[in-house]
Design a protein around this motif. Structure first.
Motif, PDB file in Angstrom:
ATOM      1  N   LEU A 274     -26.882  -3.240 -32.518  1.00 62.19           N
ATOM      2  CA  LEU A 274     -27.360  -3.950 -31.334  1.00 62.19           C
ATOM      3  C   LEU A 274     -26.239  -4.143 -30.317  1.00 62.19           C
ATOM      4  O   LEU A 274     -26.448  -4.023 -29.104  1.00 62.19           O
ATOM      5  CB  LEU A 274     -27.939  -5.312 -31.735  1.00 62.19           C
ATOM      6  CG  LEU A 274     -29.329  -5.309 -32.373  1.00 62.19           C
ATOM      7  CD1 LEU A 274     -29.671  -6.698 -32.883  1.00 62.19           C
ATOM      8  CD2 LEU A 274     -30.383  -4.836 -31.379  1.00 62.19           C
ATOM      9  N   ASN A 275     -25.049  -4.436 -30.786  1.00 56.89           N
ATOM     10  CA  ASN A 275     -23.908  -4.620 -29.889  1.00 56.89           C
ATOM     11  C   ASN A 275     -23.617  -3.335 -29.119  1.00 56.89           C
ATOM     12  O   ASN A 275     -23.436  -3.354 -27.897  1.00 56.89           O
ATOM     13  CB  ASN A 275     -22.682  -5.040 -30.701  1.00 56.89           C
ATOM     14  CG  ASN A 275     -21.491  -5.352 -29.820  1.00 56.89           C
ATOM     15  OD1 ASN A 275     -21.466  -6.343 -29.106  1.00 56.89           O
ATOM     16  ND2 ASN A 275     -20.478  -4.473 -29.862  1.00 56.89           N
ATOM     17  N   ASP A 276     -23.585  -2.200 -29.840  1.00 63.18           N
ATOM     18  CA  ASP A 276     -23.332  -0.911 -29.177  1.00 63.18           C
ATOM     19  C   ASP A 276     -24.463  -0.565 -28.219  1.00 63.18           C
ATOM     20  O   ASP A 276     -24.225  -0.069 -27.110  1.00 63.18           O
ATOM     21  CB  ASP A 276     -23.184   0.191 -30.229  1.00 63.18           C
ATOM     22  CG  ASP A 276     -21.943  -0.004 -31.110  1.00 63.18           C
ATOM     23  OD1 ASP A 276     -21.021  -0.722 -30.666  1.00 63.18           O
ATOM     24  OD2 ASP A 276     -21.915   0.531 -32.224  1.00 63.18           O
ATOM     25  N   LEU A 277     -25.692  -0.827 -28.638  1.00 68.62           N
ATOM     26  CA  LEU A 277     -26.854  -0.509 -27.809  1.00 68.62           C
ATOM     27  C   LEU A 277     -26.823  -1.268 -26.495  1.00 68.62           C
ATOM     28  O   LEU A 277     -27.038  -0.695 -25.420  1.00 68.62           O
ATOM     29  CB  LEU A 277     -28.133  -0.843 -28.585  1.00 68.62           C
ATOM     30  CG  LEU A 277     -29.461  -0.605 -27.873  1.00 68.62           C
ATOM     31  CD1 LEU A 277     -29.679   0.891 -27.654  1.00 68.62           C
ATOM     32  CD2 LEU A 277     -30.618  -1.187 -28.658  1.00 68.62           C
ATOM     33  N   PHE A 278     -26.507  -2.545 -26.551  1.00 67.92           N
ATOM     34  CA  PHE A 278     -26.523  -3.349 -25.340  1.00 67.92           C
ATOM     35  C   PHE A 278     -25.375  -2.988 -24.407  1.00 67.92           C
ATOM     36  O   PHE A 278     -25.538  -3.022 -23.190  1.00 67.92           O
ATOM     37  CB  PHE A 278     -26.483  -4.834 -25.707  1.00 67.92           C
ATOM     38  CG  PHE A 278     -27.851  -5.444 -25.813  1.00 67.92           C
ATOM     39  CD1 PHE A 278     -28.310  -6.315 -24.853  1.00 67.92           C
ATOM     40  CD2 PHE A 278     -28.693  -5.106 -26.849  1.00 67.92           C
ATOM     41  CE1 PHE A 278     -29.579  -6.855 -24.929  1.00 67.92           C
ATOM     42  CE2 PHE A 278     -29.956  -5.640 -26.944  1.00 67.92           C
ATOM     43  CZ  PHE A 278     -30.406  -6.519 -25.978  1.00 67.92           C
ATOM     44  N   LEU A 279     -24.240  -2.659 -24.945  1.00 63.84           N
ATOM     45  CA  LEU A 279     -23.111  -2.317 -24.088  1.00 63.84           C
ATOM     46  C   LEU A 279     -23.243  -0.924 -23.494  1.00 63.84           C
ATOM     47  O   LEU A 279     -22.752  -0.656 -22.390  1.00 63.84           O
ATOM     48  CB  LEU A 279     -21.808  -2.430 -24.883  1.00 63.84           C
ATOM     49  CG  LEU A 279     -21.354  -3.868 -25.181  1.00 63.84           C
ATOM     50  CD1 LEU A 279     -20.166  -3.857 -26.132  1.00 63.84           C
ATOM     51  CD2 LEU A 279     -20.995  -4.601 -23.906  1.00 63.84           C
ATOM     52  N   GLY A 332     -22.810  -8.065 -27.468  1.00 65.60           N
ATOM     53  CA  GLY A 332     -22.844  -7.624 -26.085  1.00 65.60           C
ATOM     54  C   GLY A 332     -21.611  -7.985 -25.286  1.00 65.60           C
ATOM     55  O   GLY A 332     -21.638  -7.903 -24.060  1.00 65.60           O
ATOM     56  N   LEU A 333     -20.514  -8.349 -25.961  1.00 64.12           N
ATOM     57  CA  LEU A 333     -19.277  -8.704 -25.249  1.00 64.12           C
ATOM     58  C   LEU A 333     -18.166  -7.688 -25.458  1.00 64.12           C
ATOM     59  O   LEU A 333     -17.499  -7.280 -24.510  1.00 64.12           O
ATOM     60  CB  LEU A 333     -18.793 -10.092 -25.697  1.00 64.12           C
ATOM     61  CG  LEU A 333     -19.512 -11.315 -25.126  1.00 64.12           C
ATOM     62  CD1 LEU A 333     -18.879 -12.590 -25.665  1.00 64.12           C
ATOM     63  CD2 LEU A 333     -19.480 -11.320 -23.605  1.00 64.12           C
ATOM     64  N   VAL A 334     -17.947  -7.295 -26.714  1.00 62.43           N
ATOM     65  CA  VAL A 334     -16.797  -6.449 -27.061  1.00 62.43           C
ATOM     66  C   VAL A 334     -17.280  -5.113 -27.616  1.00 62.43           C
ATOM     67  O   VAL A 334     -17.981  -5.091 -28.631  1.00 62.43           O
ATOM     68  CB  VAL A 334     -15.898  -7.149 -28.107  1.00 62.43           C
ATOM     69  CG1 VAL A 334     -14.713  -6.249 -28.456  1.00 62.43           C
ATOM     70  CG2 VAL A 334     -15.422  -8.494 -27.575  1.00 62.43           C
ATOM     71  N   PRO A 335     -16.926  -3.994 -26.966  1.00 63.92           N
ATOM     72  CA  PRO A 335     -17.329  -2.687 -27.488  1.00 63.92           C
ATOM     73  C   PRO A 335     -16.748  -2.456 -28.889  1.00 63.92           C
ATOM     74  O   PRO A 335     -15.596  -2.792 -29.164  1.00 63.92           O
ATOM     75  CB  PRO A 335     -16.747  -1.692 -26.475  1.00 63.92           C
ATOM     76  CG  PRO A 335     -16.538  -2.490 -25.227  1.00 63.92           C
ATOM     77  CD  PRO A 335     -16.206  -3.876 -25.682  1.00 63.92           C
ATOM     78  N   GLY A 336     -17.558  -1.867 -29.751  1.00 66.53           N
ATOM     79  CA  GLY A 336     -17.082  -1.520 -31.089  1.00 66.53           C
ATOM     80  C   GLY A 336     -16.887  -2.697 -32.008  1.00 66.53           C
ATOM     81  O   GLY A 336     -16.267  -2.544 -33.067  1.00 66.53           O
TER      82      GLY A 336
END
Length: 421
Positions: A274-279, A332-336
């Motif tokens: 989800l983090n990667d998707l949002f960024l 959604g803040l830090v890539p990777g």
């Protein structure tokens, strides 16, 4: 009299604010002298021999200026002035009383009944022109004010219309957002899962949910999108699609195997996706905190990944309270960014409570937050409550703490009560 009015004949009338003049006097001679002079100065003049006749004329055409004698039979100038003001609509007229009286008490009484100015007979032409000029300024300002009030009124009406339309849209949006959590009470043989969602406004940025994995496992999640309002609510709708309980093929936490069965991906891996998707794919300034768990319905084991969300609260059957977790970065803040997961073992009579920060950050009148210590105290008082009744009593305690019926932040939660096989 005509010699005294020579000045007003020579002075051009100020057009615009005062154009129509009404002369009210029982003396025909007095009316004709003033009327002739005012007409030559460019004013449109009407005459009335009594207050009753003047009121009838005013009902047909509203004057801009009224020059009325004070002493008249049947209805004197004061009574006429009072009735004229009562009859008058939005069109303001400047009212001058023509009188031989100069006593202060009489002048004060005239002002109280609606007169704007006085002229003492015999009338001096220069003084009359000065009073008319003053009336011009006052009438002009009054009409400018009336026009501004009209514009403000129309603007307020338009704003009210827009507000009403927006309010209806938000109410519908609230219904749609509530539909994202259709089943707020899910009962299994071994446990009870309760969901709670309350927005601080019409719509909010919190989301809680549950999805089945197989006959012995289920997923639970709690999400808190940054900010409030429509944009945050749209984000929750997007996230609800990624964790859909009704469409396993669209749920990124699940994977369908070749034999048709479904398996759950590790919660930490799902949050990382989800983090990667949002960024990478979603252009937004929002981020969100999250708790995602996989529940073994038979063993009472809960595997959880935490992404900046408040620590889960475990209440043991004996009443002991535990609150801990790795914390983690918001999504959604830090890539990777990578996330850790941990296990919680529940035994019969234990419960797991996952709440958004609207609870622990709830403030009292002094600005002091409830924090984990205050939450633990409330949880102990609610040890005998279950399901939705638990959340209703929790909100009651928060309202008592905050001293208000509404909260500044959205409040949501997941309550897992393990009864054992």
């Amino acid at each position: 009299m005509s010699a005294q009015l020579k000045t007003i004949e020579e002075a051009p009338a100020q057009t615009g604010a005062i154009e129509r003049v009404l002369l009210v006097d029982d003396s025909r001679l007095q009316r004709r002298v003033l009327s002739a002079s005012l007409e030559r100065a460019g004013y449109d003049v009407a005459e009335a021999s009594s207050g009753a006749e003047a009121l009838a004329l005013c009902a047909k055409v509203a004057p801009d200026l009224v020059l009325s004698a004070w002493a008249m039979p049947e209805m004197d100038g004061l009574e006429f002035c009072q009735k004229f003001r009562a009859q008058q609509g939005e069109h303001y007229a400047y009212f001058i009383l023509l009188t031989s009286k100069s006593e202060k008490d009489e002048v004060i009484r005239g002002l109280e009944l609606g007169a704007d100015d006085f002229l003492v007979k015999p009338i001096n032409a220069q003084e009359l022109q000065a009073r008319i000029s003053a009336g011009e300024r006052i009438v002009r300002m009054q009409r400018e004010l009336l026009e501004k009030n009209r514009v403000i009124g129309e603007t307020l009406s338009e704003l009210q219309r827009v507000h009403d339309n927006l309010d209806r849209d938000l109410i519908e949006a609230k219904r749609l957002q509530e539909s994202l959590v259709p089943n707020r009470l899910v009962a299994y043989e071994s446990c009870l899962i309760s969901l709670f969602l309350q927005s601080s406004g019409h719509v909010g940025g919190d989301l809680v949910g549950h999805f089945p994995i197989d006959e012995t496992k289920a997923g639970i999640f709690s999400i808190d999108v940054s900010g409030h309002g429509v944009s945050s609510a749209l984000m929750t709708a997007r996230l609800a699609g990624y964790l859909s309980p009704s469409a396993p093929e669209q749920n990124i936490a699940l994977r369908r195997l070749l034999d048709g069965s479904v398996m759950a991906l590790p919660p930490a891996e799902v949050i990382g996706q989800l983090n990667d998707l949002f960024l990478e794919e979603i252009e937004t300034e929002h981020y969100f905190t999250m708790m995602l768990g996989e529940v073994d319905l038979l063993r009472g084991t809960v595997t959880i990944a935490q992404a900046g969300h408040p620590h889960p609260l475990i209440q043991r059957a004996c009443g002991a309270i535990e609150q801990s977790g790795p914390g983690g970065l918001p999504v959604g803040l830090v890539p990777g960014a990578r996330y850790d997961q941990f296990e919680i073992q529940l035994y019969p009579g234990d419960r797991l409570l996952i709440l958004s920060d609207g609870v622990t950050e709830c403030q009292n009148f002094a600005g002091k937050m409830l924090e984990e210590e205050g939450l633990a105290h409330i949880a102990k008082t609610l040890s005998g409550r279950r399901g939705q009744d638990y959340f209703e009593r929790l909100i009651w305690h928060l309202q008592e703490y905050a001293g208000a019926r509404r909260f500044d932040d959205d409040i949501s939660g997941v309550l897992l009560e393990f009864d054992g096989t």
